[in-house]
Design an enzyme around this catalytic site. Structure first.
Site, PDB file in Angstrom:
ATOM      1  N   GLU A   1      13.146   0.916   0.291  1.00 15.84           N
ATOM      2  CA  GLU A   1      12.133   0.109  -0.383  1.00 15.84           C
ATOM      3  C   GLU A   1      12.764  -0.602  -1.578  1.00 15.84           C
ATOM      4  O   GLU A   1      12.855  -0.019  -2.671  1.00 15.84           O
ATOM      5  CB  GLU A   1      10.982   0.991  -0.879  1.00 15.84           C
ATOM      6  CG  GLU A   1      10.182   1.624   0.221  1.00 15.84           C
ATOM      7  CD  GLU A   1       8.725   1.853  -0.183  1.00 15.84           C
ATOM      8  OE1 GLU A   1       7.847   1.392   0.532  1.00 15.84           O
ATOM      9  OE2 GLU A   1       8.493   2.465  -1.239  1.00 15.84           O
TER      10      GLU A   1
ATOM     11  N   HIS B   1       9.615   7.947  -4.550  1.00 18.60           N
ATOM     12  CA  HIS B   1       9.086   6.583  -4.553  1.00 18.60           C
ATOM     13  C   HIS B   1       9.452   5.923  -5.883  1.00 18.60           C
ATOM     14  O   HIS B   1       9.476   6.576  -6.926  1.00 18.60           O
ATOM     15  CB  HIS B   1       7.559   6.615  -4.366  1.00 18.60           C
ATOM     16  CG  HIS B   1       6.989   5.254  -4.147  1.00 18.60           C
ATOM     17  ND1 HIS B   1       6.745   4.393  -5.190  1.00 18.60           N
ATOM     18  CD2 HIS B   1       6.650   4.586  -3.015  1.00 18.60           C
ATOM     19  CE1 HIS B   1       6.277   3.258  -4.693  1.00 18.60           C
ATOM     20  NE2 HIS B   1       6.210   3.340  -3.386  1.00 18.60           N
TER      21      HIS B   1
HETATM   22  P1  PGA Z   1       3.483  -2.446  -0.814  1.00 17.04           P
HETATM   23  O1  PGA Z   1       3.900  -0.972  -1.274  1.00 17.04           O
HETATM   24  O2  PGA Z   1       3.401  -2.432   0.691  1.00 17.04           O
HETATM   25  O3  PGA Z   1       2.134  -2.692  -1.456  1.00 17.04           O
HETATM   26  O4  PGA Z   1       4.530  -3.364  -1.308  1.00 17.04           O
HETATM   27  C1  PGA Z   1       4.880  -0.261  -0.584  1.00 17.04           C
HETATM   28  C2  PGA Z   1       5.163   1.015  -1.309  1.00 17.04           C
HETATM   29  O5  PGA Z   1       5.130   1.029  -2.548  1.00 17.04           O
HETATM   30  O6  PGA Z   1       5.435   2.056  -0.671  1.00 17.04           O
END
Ligand code: PGA
Length: 256
Positions: free
Chosen positions: A165, A93
């Site tokens: 992401e 992440h």
């Molecule tokens: P968010 O976070 O939906 O609050 O943007 C997603 C993540 O960090 O996995």
């Protein structure tokens, strides 16, 4: 292909709060066979929640673990200790890459450790705002993908989930922006191309790719209909039960 809705609770909820949330979600949700609902609480909550969970409805993910199975690693928890407790683990992440300085080598070892312990890794990749501005998105995606999968044997590659992401779209980033479905589509296509070029077309078609970054009740449907997207990784909105359930129901509606 299945749809995955994964709630990343990050450093939120006490064990008691996590247990109450889980109780409510188990009461609210029917058993949606084609939607895999997953929650990722703090490590400390995984053991008690594993006793409470109904895996037909909700599965557990770890937010992190250490790549060695045992030994002198003060303060760490290993994937082998989580074996049997969780079905998934979020690995790489961006908060771990940029706040805790995890590099692709460490990410790769964690992906391999998860697989070794029968836990499906959710490998997170994504470019920062400045990398995108400098036109480096494709290189970053390629490097993080090939780097993160570098210790996985070819036979095990179909046990991996990829989560795209973009760091600039994560709600906790300073000036978070909303990614458009077209921007997501372009990178998801690239991810599948890199996998096809490196590991073959079959895998590229099979590997689930999730999207994450400021997903909420009003944009979830649009992301879930982006070609090549098989689910969502949700931070902030997963902490609010009604929103999380709404997103799960949207997934059920738009993808069945
Ligand atoms: P968010 O976070 O939906 O609050 O943007 C997603 C993540 O960090 O996995």
């Amino acid at each position: 292909m299945k749809t995955y809705i994964v709630g990343n609770w990050k450093l939120n909820f006490t064990v008691g709060e996590a247990s109450i949330y889980l109780h409510k979600i188990l009461k609210t949700l029917p058993n949606y066979r084609d939607v895999d609902v997953v929650v990722a609480p703090s490590l400390i909550a995984l053991q008690p929640l594993s006793l409470q969970i109904d895996r037909h409805k909700v599965k557990l993910a770890a937010q992190n673990a250490f790549y060695r199975d045992y030994g002198a690693f003060t303060g760490e928890v290993s994937f082998s200790q989580l074996r049997g407790l969780v079905d998934y683990a979020i690995i790489g992440h961006s908060e771990r890459r940029y706040i805790l300085r995890e590099d692709d080598k460490m990410v790769a070892k964690k992906v391999a450790a998860a697989i070794r312990n029968r836990i499906t890794p959710i490998l997170c990749i994504g470019e920062t705002e400045s990398e995108r501005a400098f036109g480096e998105t494709a290189d970053v995606i390629r490097d993080q993908l090939i780097g993160g999968l570098s210790e996985v044997a070819d036979d095990d590659l179909d046990n991996v989930i990829i989560a795209y992401e973009p760091v600039w779209a994560i709600s906790s980033s300073k000036s978070a922006k909303i990614a458009t479905p077209d921007e997501v589509a372009e990178v998801v296509k690239l991810i599948r191309k890199v996998i096809a070029d490196t590991y073959g077309k079959d895998l590229a078609e099979k590997v689930p790719v999730l999207f994450g970054g400021s997903v909420n009740t009003s944009n979830a449907g649009a992301y879930l209909t982006v070609p090549g997207v098989n689910g969502l990784l949700i931070g902030g909105a997963s902490l609010i039960l009604s929103e999380f359930v709404d997103i799960i129901e949207t997934a059920k509606r738009v993808r069945s």
